[in-house]
Design an enzyme around this catalytic site. Structure first.
Site, PDB file in Angstrom:
ATOM      1  N   ARG A  46     -13.498  12.474 -15.435  1.00 36.50           N
ATOM      2  CA  ARG A  46     -12.565  11.449 -15.433  1.00 36.50           C
ATOM      3  C   ARG A  46     -11.236  11.960 -15.897  1.00 36.50           C
ATOM      4  NH1 ARG A  46     -12.110   8.115 -19.315  1.00 36.50           N
ATOM      5  NH2 ARG A  46     -14.510   7.342 -19.270  1.00 36.50           N
ATOM      6  N   TYR A  98       4.652  -1.940   2.831  1.00 30.64           N
ATOM      7  CA  TYR A  98       3.196  -1.728   3.255  1.00 30.64           C
ATOM      8  C   TYR A  98       2.657  -2.855   2.787  1.00 30.64           C
ATOM      9  CZ  TYR A  98      -1.146  -0.003   3.359  1.00 30.64           C
ATOM     10  OH  TYR A  98      -2.663   0.045   3.477  1.00 30.64           O
ATOM     11  N   ASP A 170       7.740   5.447  -2.514  1.00 25.66           N
ATOM     12  CA  ASP A 170       6.658   5.843  -1.771  1.00 25.66           C
ATOM     13  C   ASP A 170       7.099   6.680  -0.481  1.00 25.66           C
ATOM     14  OD1 ASP A 170       4.768   5.484   0.148  1.00 25.66           O
ATOM     15  OD2 ASP A 170       4.201   3.497  -0.256  1.00 25.66           O
ATOM     16  N   LYS A 195      -3.076   9.555   4.539  1.00 26.18           N
ATOM     17  CA  LYS A 195      -2.151   9.538   5.694  1.00 26.18           C
ATOM     18  C   LYS A 195      -1.775  11.172   6.147  1.00 26.18           C
ATOM     19  CE  LYS A 195      -2.760   5.215   5.073  1.00 26.18           C
ATOM     20  NZ  LYS A 195      -1.709   4.269   4.484  1.00 26.18           N
TER      21      LYS A 195
HETATM   22  C1  PLP Z   1      -1.677   3.365   3.440  1.00 25.06           C
HETATM   23  C2  PLP Z   1      -0.532   3.211   2.648  1.00 25.06           C
HETATM   24  C3  PLP Z   1      -0.497   2.788   1.346  1.00 25.06           C
HETATM   25  C4  PLP Z   1      -1.725   2.601   0.402  1.00 25.06           C
HETATM   26  O1  PLP Z   1      -2.510   3.851   0.625  1.00 25.06           O
HETATM   27  P1  PLP Z   1      -4.118   3.930   0.562  1.00 25.06           P
HETATM   28  O2  PLP Z   1      -4.529   5.153   0.397  1.00 25.06           O
HETATM   29  O3  PLP Z   1      -4.635   3.102   1.610  1.00 25.06           O
HETATM   30  O4  PLP Z   1      -4.911   2.922  -0.749  1.00 25.06           O
HETATM   31  C5  PLP Z   1       0.680   2.821   0.574  1.00 25.06           C
HETATM   32  N1  PLP Z   1       1.868   2.765   1.184  1.00 25.06           N
HETATM   33  C6  PLP Z   1       1.938   3.191   2.498  1.00 25.06           C
HETATM   34  C7  PLP Z   1       3.527   3.384   3.122  1.00 25.06           C
HETATM   35  C8  PLP Z   1       0.924   3.394   3.424  1.00 25.06           C
HETATM   36  O5  PLP Z   1       0.894   3.670   4.630  1.00 25.06           O
END
Ligand code: PLP
Length: 379
Positions: A46, A98, A170, A195
């Protein structure tokens, strides 16, 4: 070292044990000690694991940061950022963001006494109106989902610096191939590596990158104390994804450009939201802060009906109807019923999310096949 080389070599070294070029999957929870506390830098997975550590170093390198931290999901990474705050603190966030982030802010952290302001940030001057002595964090997502609005990171950083507020960006949609927020003045970059970074729709993982050592130490404390880490298998896959990020992104951008133009000229299409168009309201900012325009876009049809949109989605043969984005395969989504279904219709329409809006994550297939698929589905 330039970006393409960094994705492959940045802070990466052959494995110490046998010289393996790719860091092995260290599928272990613990490490033998020769005396209590006497170990080779790893005591418990961890706290630190060699595969995750290699991934965290790669993240730091590609985002031009110093310290990377990897988590079990993008949302776990965002959760760690908000845990830097105390009850009574305030956050100013992009309004068009998001859905999962919005849910985390409003359904979990709000009841812990953290106050969130959702603000249109296309004009960075709007932010100053919401700054109080308690404002501790500005949260930016750009390009936004699904309307592809662009926020000027440098201008927001200017406001954040003037008031001594942390700025987190983000960077999931753009990736460091297109935009490097730390260089534009952000303090924290966040990724859903689920992604584009992973890129093959085969894992869920999140990451943070920072430059400042003290901030990294505070986030590391939270990562270890709260424990939302990713496992070694997923770390390996994300690390492998990073090594081809630049070639995939190049193709995502090429296909994205071709498809955005095809849709714009299609007689049945009403509007295409893609920051590469000169008439996109924030095109000049996109041009300044991004190296290209990416493969994410949304479009609405002239008929503007729910039934029409569902019909198109049903007819796709190559493009797959699914949640998520950023993989090698082209995906389509219907924001009004999928990602943004929980937002009341009136509010949704104010954001521009009409019933006919379709979001595309353009993959890296042959451009001609994708265009033919759109042609038959729209025809
Ligand atoms: C998918 C996504 C998230 C969240 O990420 P996870 O890996 O699904 O927890 C946050 N911000 C954006 C822009 C996303 O497309």
């Amino acid at each position: 070292m330039k970006f393409n080389t960094k994705t492959i070599h940045g802070k990466q070294h052959p494995d110490k044990a046998y010289g393996a070029v790719m860091t092995p999957i260290y599928q272990t929870s613990t490490y033998a000690q020769s005396a209590p506390g006497d170990h080779k830098g790893y005591a418990y997975s961890r706290s630190k694991n060699p595969t995750r550590h290699a991934l965290e170093e790669a993240f730091a390198s590609i985002e031009n940061g110093e310290f990377g931290l990897a988590f079990g999901s993008g949302l776990a990474a965002i959760d760690a950022i908000i845990k830097l705050l105390d009850p009574g603190d305030e956050v100013i966030s992009t309004s068009d963001l998001y859905g999962g982030t919005y849910r985390l802010f409003t359904n979990i952290f709000k009841k812990w006494g953290i106050k969130f302001h959702f603000v249109k940030m296309q004009n960075a001057e709007n932010i100053a109106n919401y700054v109080t002595n308690n404002t501790k964090l500005i949260w930016v997502e750009t390009p936004t989902n699904p309307m592809m609005n662009i926020i000027d990171i440098k201008a927001v950083a200017h406001v954040a610096k003037a008031h001594n507020i942390l700025l987190a960006v983000d960077n999931t949609f753009a990736t460091p191939y297109l935009q490097q927020p730390l260089d534009l003045g952000a303090d924290i970059v966040m990724h859903s590596a689920t992604k584009y970074i992973g890129g093959h729709s085969d894992l869920v993982l999140g990451a943070l990158v920072v430059k400042d050592k003290k901030l990294a130490e505070r986030l590391y404390f939270i990562q270890n104390a709260s424990g939302a880490i990713c496992g070694p298998q997923d770390s390996f896959l994300a690390l492998r994804g990073i090594k081809t990020l630049h070639v995939r992104m190049q193709r995502h951008c090429e296909n994205g450009k071709a498809i955005a133009h095809y849709l714009k000229n299609h007689p049945k299409v009403n509007k295409v939201y893609w920051p590469g168009f000169e008439d996109h309201p924030n095109h000049h900012i996109a041009k300044d802060q991004m190296s290209d325009f990416g493969g994410m876009m949304s479009f609405s049809t002239k008929e503007d009906s729910l039934a029409g949109a569902l019909q198109i989605l049903k007819k796709f043969k190559i493009i797959t109807l699914a949640e998520s984005l950023g993989g090698v395969e082209s995906l389509a989504g219907h924001p009004a019923t999928m990602t943004h279904g929980s937002i009341p219709k009136k509010e949704r329409e104010e954001l521009g999310i009409s019933d006919s809006l379709i979001r595309l994550s353009v993959g890296i297939e042959d451009e001609e096949d994708l265009i033919n698929d759109l042609k038959q589905a729209l025809g």
